[in-house]
Design an enzyme around this catalytic site. Structure first.
Site, PDB file in Angstrom:
ATOM      1  N   SER A 117       1.018  -1.489  -0.127  1.00  0.00           N
ATOM      2  CA  SER A 117       0.043   0.215  -0.191  1.00  0.00           C
ATOM      3  C   SER A 117       0.455   0.932  -0.017  1.00  0.00           C
ATOM      4  O   SER A 117       0.499   2.296  -0.794  1.00  0.00           O
ATOM      5  CB  SER A 117      -0.431  -0.544   1.228  1.00  0.00           C
ATOM      6  OG  SER A 117      -1.487  -1.290   1.295  1.00  0.00           O
ATOM      7  N   GLU A 150      -5.738  -1.554  -8.243  1.00  0.00           N
ATOM      8  CA  GLU A 150      -4.765  -0.363  -8.913  1.00  0.00           C
ATOM      9  C   GLU A 150      -3.152  -1.414  -9.055  1.00  0.00           C
ATOM     10  O   GLU A 150      -3.140  -2.038  -8.721  1.00  0.00           O
ATOM     11  CB  GLU A 150      -4.204   0.643  -7.557  1.00  0.00           C
ATOM     12  CG  GLU A 150      -5.769   1.447  -7.156  1.00  0.00           C
ATOM     13  CD  GLU A 150      -5.143   2.305  -6.600  1.00  0.00           C
ATOM     14  OE1 GLU A 150      -5.480   3.675  -6.006  1.00  0.00           O
ATOM     15  OE2 GLU A 150      -4.713   1.810  -5.630  1.00  0.00           O
TER      16      GLU A 150
HETATM   17  N1  LIG Z   1      -4.997  -5.302   5.335  1.00  0.00           N
HETATM   18  C1  LIG Z   1      -5.460  -4.000   3.808  1.00  0.00           C
HETATM   19  O1  LIG Z   1      -6.536  -3.444   4.126  1.00  0.00           O
HETATM   20  C2  LIG Z   1      -4.451  -4.055   3.194  1.00  0.00           C
HETATM   21  C3  LIG Z   1      -5.031  -3.281   1.686  1.00  0.00           C
HETATM   22  C4  LIG Z   1      -4.625  -3.405   0.879  1.00  0.00           C
HETATM   23  C5  LIG Z   1      -2.968  -3.809   0.749  1.00  0.00           C
HETATM   24  N2  LIG Z   1      -2.267  -4.055   2.094  1.00  0.00           N
HETATM   25  C6  LIG Z   1      -0.941  -4.792   2.320  1.00  0.00           C
HETATM   26  O2  LIG Z   1      -0.682  -6.272   1.847  1.00  0.00           O
HETATM   27  C7  LIG Z   1       0.165  -6.462   2.386  1.00  0.00           C
HETATM   28  C8  LIG Z   1      -0.218  -7.405   3.483  1.00  0.00           C
HETATM   29  O3  LIG Z   1      -1.472  -7.536   4.246  1.00  0.00           O
HETATM   30  P1  LIG Z   1      -2.135  -7.662   5.518  1.00  0.00           P
HETATM   31  O4  LIG Z   1      -2.931  -7.247   5.954  1.00  0.00           O
HETATM   32  O5  LIG Z   1      -2.749  -8.569   4.766  1.00  0.00           O
HETATM   33  O6  LIG Z   1      -0.943  -8.517   6.412  1.00  0.00           O
HETATM   34  P2  LIG Z   1      -1.269  -9.759   7.536  1.00  0.00           P
HETATM   35  O7  LIG Z   1      -0.481  -9.118   8.524  1.00  0.00           O
HETATM   36  O8  LIG Z   1      -2.738 -10.014   7.723  1.00  0.00           O
HETATM   37  O9  LIG Z   1      -0.836 -10.920   6.907  1.00  0.00           O
HETATM   38  C9  LIG Z   1       0.603 -10.828   6.678  1.00  0.00           C
HETATM   39  C10 LIG Z   1       0.880 -12.267   6.641  1.00  0.00           C
HETATM   40  O10 LIG Z   1       2.196 -12.258   5.592  1.00  0.00           O
HETATM   41  C11 LIG Z   1       2.642 -13.436   6.605  1.00  0.00           C
HETATM   42  N3  LIG Z   1       4.647 -13.405   6.062  1.00  0.00           N
HETATM   43  C12 LIG Z   1       5.063 -11.840   7.160  1.00  0.00           C
HETATM   44  N4  LIG Z   1       6.359 -11.983   6.295  1.00  0.00           N
HETATM   45  C13 LIG Z   1       6.416 -13.204   5.246  1.00  0.00           C
HETATM   46  C14 LIG Z   1       7.853 -13.541   4.669  1.00  0.00           C
HETATM   47  N5  LIG Z   1       9.081 -12.821   4.716  1.00  0.00           N
HETATM   48  N6  LIG Z   1       6.884 -14.576   3.947  1.00  0.00           N
HETATM   49  C15 LIG Z   1       5.923 -15.087   3.405  1.00  0.00           C
HETATM   50  N7  LIG Z   1       5.130 -14.949   4.872  1.00  0.00           N
HETATM   51  C16 LIG Z   1       5.398 -13.841   5.485  1.00  0.00           C
HETATM   52  C17 LIG Z   1       2.338 -13.426   7.561  1.00  0.00           C
HETATM   53  O11 LIG Z   1       2.332 -15.074   8.479  1.00  0.00           O
HETATM   54  C18 LIG Z   1       0.962 -13.253   7.426  1.00  0.00           C
HETATM   55  O12 LIG Z   1       0.389 -13.963   8.071  1.00  0.00           O
HETATM   56  C19 LIG Z   1       0.783  -5.328   2.730  1.00  0.00           C
HETATM   57  O13 LIG Z   1       1.953  -5.025   2.144  1.00  0.00           O
HETATM   58  C20 LIG Z   1      -0.409  -4.176   3.608  1.00  0.00           C
HETATM   59  O14 LIG Z   1       0.467  -2.930   2.724  1.00  0.00           O
HETATM   60  C21 LIG Z   1      -3.432  -4.306   3.455  1.00  0.00           C
END
Ligand SMILES: NC(=O)c1ccc[n+]([C@@H]2O[C@H](COP(=O)([O-])OP(=O)(O)OC[C@H]3O[C@@H](n4cnc5c(N)ncnc54)[C@H](O)[C@@H]3O)[C@@H](O)[C@H]2O)c1
Length: 372
Positions: A117, A150
């Site tokens: 993001s 996007e």
């Molecule tokens: N939550 C939102 O609303 C949202 C929206 C758009 C984008 N994002 C982006 O999506 C990504 C994930 O966000 P999320 O909210 O799903 O996070 P989250 O914390 O729910 O999930 C992240 C997952 O990644 C795993 N992980 C962490 N490091 C790792 C690695 N090196 N290798 C493999 N697995 C690994 C963790 O164990 C966890 O299960 C981030 O980059 C965030 O900025 C989030």
């Protein structure tokens, strides 16, 4: 034969993204570094689909078919058959770069997509041998529900990689909007004044409830404060601070004290039981509701016009992104057509005159607005 999709990071976003492609008929290979995340993924996927099964929108059998397409693996190398691998791990540059260094050899011709993001896609790609096939695919939460994605290129990204990601994602039912590798991409950036200008009004003595009521009267499904309450004031503050830092503290991304105070008070919104307006009912719209909505829309239009001036995006792309990403009743350039350029420039000029010195540049009209 449909392409196999890889998903890395089985959290909120990764599981949602896995469902998007599995529901479109793709085999999905999912990997997470944490064993607990891998082991719990099937139950969490099942639970995500439960409301649809309960409402009769999906049969038990159809759910089983979708879930059978998603295979969770403890071995990153098992993602090698994937044509597209979407990364949704922790939001840290070093972690994402490490992962992509591994993925570029595991899958030597796959398109590698990051769901970041806030980290520039170009900086994730920097130094990677596969930088040309690394792109951004920014899904919104919850990914299976939100229509918008996007699509982010960077100066070194390959047009074929962007095309493949677009084609597969559109075929999975999403509306894909190309945008530049700029902070906040489209939605998270153009949305800033929706909250910021509303907070400016609060600092001038207006109540959050009457501002939300004014926006509802203008056709919005949720006002800025109800939206902050839904997502969490802490999350909104973090996004605002992130944009402000990325934009060198420009006053268009000003972090209003009213937001910082709200977070400090602990009244973060729905999740804490009280927010700016939650759980109270909204008051009736104030007599000057139209002027409040015009002021907020004017700053949205101006932010969209600044983004447009920077290139890599179209008016239609920005309109679509704001309608789908935030449920706005109209996109910023439709707002511009509604109000007219002269009125918008006039409102900006009034706001600039009245603003405190530190905020005057917040209301500089974008070049795209000034040109007749
Ligand atoms: N939550 C939102 O609303 C949202 C929206 C758009 C984008 N994002 C982006 O999506 C990504 C994930 O966000 P999320 O909210 O799903 O996070 P989250 O914390 O729910 O999930 C992240 C997952 O990644 C795993 N992980 C962490 N490091 C790792 C690695 N090196 N290798 C493999 N697995 C690994 C963790 O164990 C966890 O299960 C981030 O980059 C965030 O900025 C989030």
């Amino acid at each position: 034969m449909m392409e196999t999709i890889g998903v890395v990071g089985l959290g909120t976003m990764g599981l949602g993204i896995a469902l998007v492609y599995a529901q479109a008929g793709h085999s999905v290979l999912g990997f997470d570094a944490m064993e607990l995340a891998r082991l719990s993924a099937p139950d969490r996927l099942n639970a995500t689909l439960q409301p649809r099964v309960d409402k009769g929108q999906m049969s038990e059998a159809a759910r089983a078919v979708v879930l059978a397409r998603i295979r969770i693996t403890p071995d990153l190398a098992a993602l090698s058959p994937a044509a597209l691998i979407v990364e949704a791990i922790v939001e840290r540059l070093d972690a994402k770069q490490d992962l992509f260094r591994g993925l570029q050899s595991v899958a030597p011709s796959a398109v590698l997509a990051t769901n970041t993001s806030s980290i520039p896609v170009g900086s994730i790609a920097a130094g990677l041998a596969a930088s040309d096939r690394l792109i951004g695919l920014h899904f919104f939460n919850p990914a299976p529900v939100m229509k918008l994605v996007e699509l982010v290129g960077h100066p070194g990204s390959d047009a074929d990689a962007l095309d493949l990601a677009r084609r597969l994602t559109e075929a999975a039912g999403k509306t894909v909007v190309a945008c530049p590798d700029r902070p906040g991409f489209i939605v998270n950036r153009v949305a800033r004044p929706f909250y910021g200008e509303a907070l400016a009004l609060v600092e001038e003595g207006r109540s959050p409830g009457e501002i939300d009521a004014a926006m509802l009267a203008a056709g919005y499904r949720l006002g800025p404060f109800s939206l902050i309450d839904l997502v969490g004031a802490d999350i909104n503050l973090a996004a605002t601070c992130g944009l402000s830092d990325a934009m060198a503290g420009h006053p268009r991304y000003h972090v209003f004290q009213a937001l910082a105070d709200q977070v400090a008070s602990g009244n973060l919104g729905r999740k804490s039981g009280r927010g700016f307006v939650f759980p109270d009912a909204l008051p009736v719209a104030p007599p000057d509701a139209a002027a409040i909505a015009l002021r907020i829309e004017t700053t949205l239009i101006n932010e969209a016009a600044w983004l447009l001036s920077e290139g890599g995006v179209t008016e239609e792309g920005i309109n679509t992104a704001m309608r789908l990403g935030l449920n706005f009743p109209r996109g910023p350039f439709e707002m511009l057509a509604l109000h007219g350029r002269a009125k918008v420039i006039g409102v900006l000029s009034d706001l600039q005159t009245r603003a405190p010195a530190a905020l005057k540049r917040r209301y500089d009209p974008a070049p795209a607005l000034r040109a007749p």
